[in-house]
Write a protein that holds these residues in place. Structure first.
Motif, PDB file in Angstrom:
ATOM      1  N   HIS A 104      21.222 -13.267  38.365  1.00  0.00           N
ATOM      2  CA  HIS A 104      20.630 -12.504  37.263  1.00  0.00           C
ATOM      3  C   HIS A 104      19.497 -13.300  36.595  1.00  0.00           C
ATOM      4  N   LEU A 105      19.768 -14.563  36.286  1.00  0.00           N
ATOM      5  CA  LEU A 105      18.762 -15.379  35.612  1.00  0.00           C
ATOM      6  C   LEU A 105      17.569 -15.658  36.519  1.00  0.00           C
ATOM      7  N   GLU A 106      17.813 -15.879  37.796  1.00  0.00           N
ATOM      8  CA  GLU A 106      16.708 -16.089  38.737  1.00  0.00           C
ATOM      9  C   GLU A 106      15.863 -14.829  38.879  1.00  0.00           C
ATOM     10  N   ALA A 107      16.499 -13.667  38.818  1.00  0.00           N
ATOM     11  CA  ALA A 107      15.755 -12.402  38.873  1.00  0.00           C
ATOM     12  C   ALA A 107      14.857 -12.232  37.643  1.00  0.00           C
ATOM     13  N   ARG A 108      15.260 -12.839  36.515  1.00  0.00           N
ATOM     14  CA  ARG A 108      14.432 -12.811  35.301  1.00  0.00           C
ATOM     15  C   ARG A 108      13.335 -13.870  35.344  1.00  0.00           C
ATOM     16  N   GLY A 109      13.284 -14.676  36.411  1.00  0.00           N
ATOM     17  CA  GLY A 109      12.227 -15.679  36.543  1.00  0.00           C
ATOM     18  C   GLY A 109      12.648 -17.096  36.207  1.00  0.00           C
ATOM     19  N   CYS A 110      13.923 -17.347  36.112  1.00  0.00           N
ATOM     20  CA  CYS A 110      14.421 -18.674  35.753  1.00  0.00           C
ATOM     21  C   CYS A 110      14.697 -19.498  37.014  1.00  0.00           C
ATOM     22  N   VAL A 111      14.281 -20.752  36.971  1.00  0.00           N
ATOM     23  CA  VAL A 111      14.524 -21.686  38.069  1.00  0.00           C
ATOM     24  C   VAL A 111      15.555 -22.706  37.612  1.00  0.00           C
ATOM     25  N   PHE A 112      16.538 -22.984  38.459  1.00  0.00           N
ATOM     26  CA  PHE A 112      17.572 -23.967  38.143  1.00  0.00           C
ATOM     27  C   PHE A 112      17.303 -25.278  38.859  1.00  0.00           C
ATOM     28  N   GLU A 113      17.482 -26.381  38.142  1.00  0.00           N
ATOM     29  CA  GLU A 113      17.434 -27.717  38.725  1.00  0.00           C
ATOM     30  C   GLU A 113      18.771 -28.383  38.429  1.00  0.00           C
ATOM     31  N   TRP A 114      19.310 -29.045  39.437  1.00  0.00           N
ATOM     32  CA  TRP A 114      20.631 -29.654  39.305  1.00  0.00           C
ATOM     33  C   TRP A 114      20.516 -31.168  39.279  1.00  0.00           C
ATOM     34  N   ARG A 115      21.210 -31.795  38.326  1.00  0.00           N
ATOM     35  CA  ARG A 115      21.201 -33.253  38.168  1.00  0.00           C
ATOM     36  C   ARG A 115      22.616 -33.785  38.354  1.00  0.00           C
TER      37      ARG A 115
ATOM     38  N   CYS B 139      19.364 -16.453  25.927  1.00  0.00           N
ATOM     39  CA  CYS B 139      17.974 -16.930  25.945  1.00  0.00           C
ATOM     40  C   CYS B 139      17.190 -16.115  26.966  1.00  0.00           C
ATOM     41  N   GLY B 140      16.613 -15.031  26.520  1.00  0.00           N
ATOM     42  CA  GLY B 140      15.944 -14.106  27.422  1.00  0.00           C
ATOM     43  C   GLY B 140      14.679 -14.609  28.071  1.00  0.00           C
ATOM     44  N   GLY B 141      14.057 -15.671  27.548  1.00  0.00           N
ATOM     45  CA  GLY B 141      12.789 -16.133  28.094  1.00  0.00           C
ATOM     46  C   GLY B 141      12.872 -17.409  28.894  1.00  0.00           C
ATOM     47  N   LEU B 142      14.068 -17.800  29.305  1.00  0.00           N
ATOM     48  CA  LEU B 142      14.200 -19.049  30.055  1.00  0.00           C
ATOM     49  C   LEU B 142      13.460 -18.983  31.381  1.00  0.00           C
ATOM     50  N   THR B 143      12.674 -20.019  31.655  1.00  0.00           N
ATOM     51  CA  THR B 143      11.997 -20.121  32.940  1.00  0.00           C
ATOM     52  C   THR B 143      12.487 -21.329  33.735  1.00  0.00           C
ATOM     53  N   LYS B 144      13.146 -22.284  33.043  1.00  0.00           N
ATOM     54  CA  LYS B 144      13.618 -23.487  33.719  1.00  0.00           C
ATOM     55  C   LYS B 144      14.876 -23.995  33.034  1.00  0.00           C
ATOM     56  N   VAL B 145      15.911 -24.264  33.834  1.00  0.00           N
ATOM     57  CA  VAL B 145      17.163 -24.791  33.304  1.00  0.00           C
ATOM     58  C   VAL B 145      17.592 -25.975  34.166  1.00  0.00           C
ATOM     59  N   LYS B 146      17.817 -27.105  33.515  1.00  0.00           N
ATOM     60  CA  LYS B 146      18.369 -28.280  34.196  1.00  0.00           C
ATOM     61  C   LYS B 146      19.811 -28.432  33.738  1.00  0.00           C
TER      62      LYS B 146
END
Length: 197
Positions: free
Chosen positions: A178-189, A155-162
């Motif tokens: 790598h994903l954060e460098a592409r602009g993706c932010v991770f949220e942990w639940r 998923c090349g356009g991910l900006t947010k992953v929970k």
């Protein structure tokens, strides 16, 4: 036909002959399985809206035909047991200030997979056709860390992953970097597993 406890895959096989069917809502139908939904995906290529909330027996075997045959889907609703939570898909020109993520001409905003029988195979199938911006994955008993990593990379356009907190120690740090460098932010639940009625 929502909440009809007597609706089965045989009913869906009959409905799949309605080639102009564009909306299918079968929320809370416990006897519907991936086989029936696959028949709808194959036979009803004009499907625009799909609602399969609380259909506990839908998994990968339905995700693959949906990914392949249901190119007109704009909204997929499903919650907890069945897989997809809310996946609005709109033609790029209908979204203000949107971008064509991944060059697919469509923008999928969100997919939520929780409490479902979707595994690595189903998630990868959806990731391969979807221009996702946001993904939530909680409590998928058939999902492996390797399968999740492959889907996240696809998923090349991910900006947010929970993700469930349990995945944090199971996935390699370079993947997150790598994903954060592409602009993706991770949220942990750290959400506890809920037994479904």
């Amino acid at each position: 036909m929502s909440y009809c406890i007597d609706i089965t895959d045989s009913s869906l096989l009959s409905l799949s002959k309605c080639s102009r069917l564009n909306t299918f809502e079968s929320r809370g139908c416990p006897l519907i399985t991936s086989l029936g939904l696959a028949a709808i995906a194959v036979g009803c290529k004009q499907l625009i809206k799909l609602d399969i909330k609380k259909c506990h027996n839908i998994g990968d075997a339905a995700m693959l035909p949906l990914a392949h045959f249901s190119q007109n889907l704009r909204q997929v609703f499903s919650l907890w047991q069945s897989g997809l939570y809310y996946l609005p898909c709109l033609p790029k020109q209908q979204l203000e200030n949107s971008t064509d993520i991944g060059g697919c001409g469509m923008v999928f905003l969100q997919i939520t997979l929780s409490y479902s029988s979707v595994t690595d195979v189903g998630l990868l199938a959806l990731a391969s056709i979807s221009c996702l911006q946001s993904m939530t994955v909680l409590h998928l008993k058939g999902l492996t860390p390797s399968g999740l990593a492959a889907a996240l990379l696809a998923c090349g356009g991910l900006t947010k992953v929970k993700l469930h907190l349990s995945f944090k120690s199971l996935l390699p740090l370079p993947l997150f970097e790598h994903l954060e460098a592409r602009g993706c932010v991770f949220e942990w639940r750290d959400k506890e597993f809920q037994v479904c009625p």
